[in-house]
Design a protein around this motif. Structure first.
Motif, PDB file in Angstrom:
ATOM      1  N   LEU B 217       7.757   0.231  -3.146  1.00  0.00           N
ATOM      2  CA  LEU B 217       7.742   1.518  -4.015  1.00  0.00           C
ATOM      3  C   LEU B 217       6.814   1.051  -5.232  1.00  0.00           C
ATOM      4  CD1 LEU B 217      10.779   2.442  -3.277  1.00  0.00           C
ATOM      5  CD2 LEU B 217       8.583   3.251  -2.221  1.00  0.00           C
ATOM      6  N   ALA B 221       3.227   2.847  -6.507  1.00  0.00           N
ATOM      7  CA  ALA B 221       3.363   3.409  -7.846  1.00  0.00           C
ATOM      8  C   ALA B 221       2.367   3.010  -9.026  1.00  0.00           C
ATOM      9  CB  ALA B 221       4.271   3.452  -8.134  1.00  0.00           C
ATOM     10  N   VAL B 227       0.860   9.484  -2.561  1.00  0.00           N
ATOM     11  CA  VAL B 227       1.948   8.905  -1.736  1.00  0.00           C
ATOM     12  C   VAL B 227       2.968   9.582  -0.960  1.00  0.00           C
ATOM     13  CG1 VAL B 227       4.305   7.595  -1.969  1.00  0.00           C
ATOM     14  CG2 VAL B 227       2.725   7.116  -3.872  1.00  0.00           C
ATOM     15  N   VAL B 229       6.037  10.509   1.378  1.00  0.00           N
ATOM     16  CA  VAL B 229       7.066   9.641   1.555  1.00  0.00           C
ATOM     17  C   VAL B 229       7.683  10.118   3.280  1.00  0.00           C
ATOM     18  CG1 VAL B 229       9.491   9.265   0.833  1.00  0.00           C
ATOM     19  CG2 VAL B 229       7.853   9.837  -0.793  1.00  0.00           C
ATOM     20  N   PRO B 241       1.780   9.539  -7.527  1.00  0.00           N
ATOM     21  CA  PRO B 241       3.137   8.817  -7.871  1.00  0.00           C
ATOM     22  C   PRO B 241       4.337   9.491  -8.335  1.00  0.00           C
ATOM     23  CG  PRO B 241       1.566   7.038  -7.743  1.00  0.00           C
ATOM     24  CD  PRO B 241       0.521   8.473  -7.724  1.00  0.00           C
ATOM     25  N   PHE B 245       7.897  10.052  -7.212  1.00  0.00           N
ATOM     26  CA  PHE B 245       8.719   9.013  -7.117  1.00  0.00           C
ATOM     27  C   PHE B 245      10.096   9.362  -8.468  1.00  0.00           C
ATOM     28  CE2 PHE B 245       5.996   5.256  -5.862  1.00  0.00           C
ATOM     29  CZ  PHE B 245       6.376   5.432  -4.942  1.00  0.00           C
ATOM     30  N   ASP B 246      10.576  10.038  -7.348  1.00  0.00           N
ATOM     31  CA  ASP B 246      12.010  11.009  -8.532  1.00  0.00           C
ATOM     32  C   ASP B 246      13.518  10.193  -7.844  1.00  0.00           C
ATOM     33  OD1 ASP B 246      13.350  13.092  -9.579  1.00  0.00           O
ATOM     34  OD2 ASP B 246      13.208  13.674  -7.266  1.00  0.00           O
ATOM     35  N   LEU B 250      14.439   9.464  -3.993  1.00  0.00           N
ATOM     36  CA  LEU B 250      14.553   8.455  -3.190  1.00  0.00           C
ATOM     37  C   LEU B 250      15.902   8.128  -2.805  1.00  0.00           C
ATOM     38  CD1 LEU B 250      11.439   6.017  -5.513  1.00  0.00           C
ATOM     39  CD2 LEU B 250      11.389   7.614  -3.024  1.00  0.00           C
ATOM     40  N   TYR B 254      16.297   7.238   1.680  1.00  0.00           N
ATOM     41  CA  TYR B 254      16.443   5.416   1.285  1.00  0.00           C
ATOM     42  C   TYR B 254      18.201   5.536   1.824  1.00  0.00           C
ATOM     43  CZ  TYR B 254      11.833   3.759   0.678  1.00  0.00           C
ATOM     44  OH  TYR B 254      10.762   4.042   0.912  1.00  0.00           O
ATOM     45  N   VAL B 260      14.261   5.553 -11.532  1.00  0.00           N
ATOM     46  CA  VAL B 260      12.824   5.840 -11.113  1.00  0.00           C
ATOM     47  C   VAL B 260      12.737   5.402 -13.185  1.00  0.00           C
ATOM     48  CG1 VAL B 260      10.609   6.076 -11.085  1.00  0.00           C
ATOM     49  CG2 VAL B 260      12.488   6.628  -9.273  1.00  0.00           C
ATOM     50  N   LEU B 269       5.039   3.738 -13.260  1.00  0.00           N
ATOM     51  CA  LEU B 269       6.834   3.656 -12.629  1.00  0.00           C
ATOM     52  C   LEU B 269       6.668   2.496 -12.149  1.00  0.00           C
ATOM     53  CD1 LEU B 269       6.535   7.546 -11.180  1.00  0.00           C
ATOM     54  CD2 LEU B 269       7.603   7.013 -13.492  1.00  0.00           C
ATOM     55  N   VAL B 271      10.662   1.330  -9.456  1.00  0.00           N
ATOM     56  CA  VAL B 271      11.803   2.435  -8.300  1.00  0.00           C
ATOM     57  C   VAL B 271      12.898   0.693  -8.245  1.00  0.00           C
ATOM     58  CG1 VAL B 271      12.267   3.338  -6.630  1.00  0.00           C
ATOM     59  CG2 VAL B 271       9.365   3.215  -7.701  1.00  0.00           C
TER      60      VAL B 271
END
Lengths: 371, 276
Positions: B217, B221, B227, B229, B241, B245-246, B250, B254, B260, B269, B271
């Motif tokens: 990731l 980023a 991006v 997801v 990103p 990307f929060d 995420l 996941y 992040v 960023l 991760v």
């Protein structure tokens, strides 16, 4: 490994290597080998043809052979006496030509099969195509079929070969790949079935037919005649003419099916055309000489080791090489135990099997087992 | 040769594209593999001059989506468009001039040399005027992936990472405006991971659209314009990103708590999985 270049902040070092020269020494050497091989094989073919024409129970000196050929094509020379002329043109030459046709067909079919299956062990006899064609051939003898005259046997062999080639293909693939084990085992199964069918035909055949079938099955060119040559020549020629058009696509197929498609190859169509071509070539060979194994395996393999795997040379090269090998084998088969004659299929099997063993072991070592 | 005469006539060569033109798009894409419903209504597009990263956990459908965009898979429903036309209406040869695909693992049945492998990438151009540039394009592709030193070696004698770079060089040599890369960094060391993503950026700067499946990731980023997801066959988020990307999103996707943070110097960023 030499993967990492000198440490640096960015991609500069690779650019600093100057203009890249993709033609490395080994690459260049590979490029000139095909020419040398082609010239060598052609020269070998001419020599072996002249030798085969002269050697035998009725000896004809080399000078007389050349003289007679010159005479026939109107370039001086002189005809031989009646017997000599008859032996040369009605016995020896048809036999030599037939050997060339059969050899070229088998070599080319082997190269195509290996390319289509992406597997160096694929060969018409090994994976059962030859026995499929043989079933067709035997059936035509056993049932006394004559609906197409001298073409009957080749046509039946072709149909048998075609059915088998698609059968083997369908059965031995999974997930877009053909594994060696599956391929060989499928070949074993198909050959076993084919042999059983042939056995069945022999069981129901009368004595004359049995003799004919047995003799044909051992693989011999002894009964060569011009009509026989004409019966298979068109098949072989069509097959040999189609094959080179697919050389570049076969190279791409080495990357795998999907990548080949990404590069613009209509994989499905190519596969159907090439299976058809292989069946044609195998049928041409089997129709005259029964099952002659290993020529299609050994020849492309040796050429690949010498000149690299590019199909542009490999396909025509395998045809040439196959013709050369078979002409040499036939000459050996009929002189080594003279006046008796060794069946050609027996001879190629004797030479080819050890090579096949070696190849199997090598493949196994490289893959670290069959898994 | 007869073949080269025919080939040009039957193929429509690609036009140069404006930055921002949509080069590939999927609409309401559903794909079933066996009994599994792998993609459930995916909408995505990639424009000229941008790098789009596909990220997500194992089995989320990244590779399947890429395969559908590459037209390897026929979708059960929905449409895939490539260069403004329905993907199915292009011939194999025309598609090859428009999109190049890097498979997850590079295999080769016969021992071709590295240079021959990269040259295979030029196959779609044979018979066109651009085929004259083959040698320069091949050399440039090998330089870009730092594979020049292997040119004369058989592909089968290379290590996994070297093969991956040669495979990428082949894809670059194809010079297609749409690049679909399935985990190009999987087998690579740190230096070459960065190199590959820089190559992606260069291709985007030159006007290509790059769709790349990534597991790292941080790489996504740092290098992607956008991006996407993927989560259980749907797009959970799609955007730059900084928006996508929060930590909360995420962590949910996941099933692993994720932090992040902006890089203290560059602001890119970073991760991290939260560790005890």
């Amino acid at each position: 490994m030499t993967a990492t270049v000198a440490p640096s902040k960015d991609a500069e070092p690779s650019a600093a290597e100057g203009p890249a020269t993709p033609k490395s020494p080994s690459g260049r050497a590979r490029r000139s080998i095909p020419y040398l091989l082609t010239v060598g094989m052609l020269a070998g073919l001419v020599v072996i043809c002249l030798l085969s024409a002269g050697i035998g129970a009725y000896k004809i000196p080399l000078g007389d052979v050349i003289g007679s050929v010159q005479h026939r094509i109107g370039l001086g020379g002189a005809a031989l006496d009646r017997v000599g002329e008859s032996v040369l043109w009605n016995v020896r030459f048809p036999r030599v030509v037939l050997a060339l046709i059969v050899g070229a067909s088998l070599g080319c079919a082997g190269a195509l099969m290996q390319g289509v299956f992406g597997n160096p062990l694929a060969e018409p006899a090994v994976i059962g195509i030859s026995s499929g064609a043989a079933v067709g051939g035997v059936a035509s003898i056993a049932f006394g079929l004559t609906f197409l005259g001298t073409w009957t046997l080749p046509v039946c062999a072709f149909v048998g070969g075609l059915v088998t080639v698609f059968l083997v293909y369908a059965m031995s693939r999974s997930g877009g790949r053909t594994e060696v084990v599956t391929l060989i085992l499928t070949g074993v199964a198909v050959t076993a079935f084919g042999m059983a069918m042939i056995g069945l035909f022999i069981f129901f055949a009368d004595n004359a037919e049995v003799t004919q079938i047995t003799f044909w099955q051992l693989g011999s060119l002894a009964q060569a005649t011009w009509p026989k040559v004409l019966a298979v020549l068109p098949w072989a020629l069509v097959g040999l003419a189609i094959a080179p058009f697919y050389s570049r696509k076969l190279d791409l197929l080495a990357l795998g099916e999907r990548p080949a498609r990404h590069l613009g190859v209509d994989v499905e169509r190519m596969r159907v055309v090439l299976m058809f071509t292989t069946a044609l070539l195998t049928a041409a060979a089997v129709a005259v000489s029964g099952i002659i194994s290993f020529v299609g395996l050994v020849v492309p393999h040796l050429l690949r080791m010498l000149a690299g795997p590019g199909h542009r040379f490999l396909i025509p090269g395998s045809a040439l090489g196959g013709a050369l090998v078979l002409a040499v084998c036939d000459l050996t088969a009929r002189t080594i135990a003279a006046p008796a004659e060794l069946p050609l299929g027996v001879l190629t099997g004797l030479i080819g099997s050890p090579f096949f063993f070696w190849l199997l072991r090598r493949t196994r070592r490289k893959q670290g087992g069959w898994a | 040769m007869i073949r080269s005469l025919f080939s040009v006539r039957h193929r429509e060569l690609p036009e140069p594209v404006e930055p921002g033109t949509v080069l590939t798009s999927a609409h309401e894409l559903h794909v079933k593999l066996g009994a599994r419903h792998v993609l459930r209504g995916v909408d995505i597009e990639a424009r000229a001059s941008e790098v789009v990263a596909l990220v997500g956990p194992n089995g989320a459908g990244k590779s399947t989506l890429l395969a559908a965009l590459a037209t390897d898979l026929a979708p059960d429903s929905g449409t895939v468009r490539i260069c403004g036309r329905d993907a199915g209406t292009w011939s194999a040869g025309e598609l090859a001039l428009r999109r190049a695909v890097l498979p997850q693992s590079a295999q080769l049945s016969f021992p071709f040399l590295v240079e021959e492998v990269v040259r295979m990438g030029r196959a779609p151009w044979s018979g066109t005027p651009l085929a004259d540039n083959d040698d320069e394009v091949i050399a440039a592709a090998l330089r870009a992936t730092e594979a020049t030193e292997f040119t004369g070696r058989p592909f089968s004698a290379l290590s996994g990472g070297e093969r991956a770079r040669v495979a990428l060089a082949r894809v670059l040599a194809q010079q297609a405006p749409l690049l679909l890369l399935d985990e190009p960094t999987a087998a690579l060391d740190l230096r070459h991971q960065e190199l590959v993503l820089r190559v992606c950026r260069e291709r985007a700067a030159a006007g290509d659209a790059v769709v790349v499946v990534l597991h790292d990731l941080g790489l996504a980023a740092a290098y992607a314009d956008r991006v996407a997801v993927l989560h259980e066959g749907t797009i959970a988020a799609d955007g730059p990103p900084a928006e996508v990307f929060d930590g909360e999103l995420l962590s949910r996707v996941y099933r692993q708590p994720v932090e992040v943070l902006p890089h203290p110097r560059t602001g890119t960023l970073l991760v991290f999985p939260e560790r005890g």
